[in-house]
Design a protein around this motif. Structure first.
Motif, short mmCIF file in Angstrom:
data_model
loop_
_atom_site.label_atom_id
_atom_site.label_comp_id
_atom_site.label_asym_id
_atom_site.label_seq_id
_atom_site.Cartn_x
_atom_site.Cartn_y
_atom_site.Cartn_z
N GLN A 116 0.82 -1.21 0.00
CA GLN A 116 0.00 0.00 0.00
C GLN A 116 0.85 1.27 0.00
O GLN A 116 0.55 2.23 -0.72
CB GLN A 116 -0.95 0.01 1.21
N LYS A 134 2.53 1.76 -3.44
CA LYS A 134 1.53 2.21 -4.41
C LYS A 134 1.21 3.68 -4.20
O LYS A 134 1.03 4.44 -5.17
CB LYS A 134 0.27 1.35 -4.28
N HIS A 135 1.14 4.11 -2.95
CA HIS A 135 0.89 5.52 -2.65
C HIS A 135 2.05 6.39 -3.16
O HIS A 135 1.81 7.47 -3.74
CB HIS A 135 0.73 5.72 -1.15
N GLN A 145 2.03 9.44 -5.94
CA GLN A 145 2.60 10.76 -5.69
C GLN A 145 3.59 11.13 -6.78
O GLN A 145 3.65 12.28 -7.22
CB GLN A 145 3.28 10.75 -4.32
#
Length: 287
Positions: A38, A41-42, A46
């Protein structure tokens, strides 16, 4: 696997004359498929901003996590915590049919089309089988200090050497690095400088207040988003700045708040990669 620990002092002003120092320990780990999905992926979202959904972030994250022996994450609360930064490299030739790499290759070709020489060179690299291009993915949370970047690059250098010695497909002729810029109009730049000057004057410190940058305004109004990008650009054989393909949710006008963020793609020959690592290591050494 924990690689190394680094201590950094994060200085912050609390509206007074004293400067408080916050000691933070940064731990360096291999990418962990069980923990990091997670957060990585964040970070990819960005990095790619409004265009992120074009690149199949789920598949790209899984690809990154499928090669844990190459790449580094930074955490501050142990192995089980979320990473705050990532540096890794993916072979764009080996994975040319992977949906995310295929989309990124098409995107890079499109965004480099403003520079025919750059575009043709990239196209040639992508079409040759004997030359492999490494896509370097480097992103961190905005409040992470730039001093955390050099150790990750040094680790990547060693990991690439180890991988090559084991005949793994990490022997690259060139590296592609995607980053960001931000654009300031003359009015926005004037406002920021005046605001910084006012704040400095209000500090009333015995030390000389920090002055706004006296560097000449770039002709195109574009500034590096990350400090290390000035060194990456300096060793690049080609560089292209571009606007994102996906339109903002609301049109930007003179009343808009926030940075006008854009993209940048840089091509670094592998023969200059060691020079790049040395440059950023010297520029951002931990005091």
């Amino acid at each position: 696997m924990s690689k190394r620990k680094q201590n950094a002092n994060d200085a912050s002003d609390d509206e007074g004359s004293d400067i408080s120092m916050i000691n933070v320990d940064f731990d360096f780990f291999d990418p962990n498929p069980e923990i990091d999905y997670q957060a990585i992926k964040h970070l990819l979202g960005q990095l790619f901003q409004r265009d992120a959904e074009m690149f199949h972030l789920h598949e790209l994250t899984e690809l990154i996590l499928s090669q844990p022996s190459v790449g580094t994450t930074i955490k501050t609360d142990g192995k089980e915590s979320d990473p705050y930064a990532l540096l890794t490299v993916v072979n764009m030739h080996v994975h040319k049919d992977h949906p995310s790499i295929k989309a990124l290759a098409s995107y890079i070709l499109e965004k480099s089309s403003t520079d025919p020489t750059f575009h043709n060179h990239i196209q040639g690299l992508f079409s040759q089988t004997e030359k492999h291009v490494g896509l370097i993915i480097c992103e961190r949370l905005i409040n992470m200090p730039v001093e955390t970047v050099p150790p990750m690059y040094r680790m990547l250098t060693e990991e690439l050497k180890n991988a090559i010695s084991q005949n793994a497909p990490f022997n690259f002729t060139d590296f592609i690095i995607i980053s960001r810029t931000y654009h300031l109009t003359e009015q926005e730049e004037s406002f920021l400088i005046n605001t910084a000057t006012t704040k400095s004057a209000n500090k009333k410190r015995s030390k000389k207040a920090r002055e706004p940058s006296e560097e000449a305004r770039p002709a195109d109004g574009l500034y590096d988003f990350h400090p290390e990008d000035v060194h990456i650009k300096a060793v690049s054989s080609s560089c292209a700045d571009y606007k994102f393909t996906t339109a903002p949710s609301e049109p930007r006008d003179k009343e808009s708040f926030g940075l006008d963020t854009r993209g940048r793609v840089m091509l670094v020959p592998s023969t200059r990669f060691e020079e790049l690592v040395n440059r950023i290591s010297e520029a951002y050494a931990v005091g």
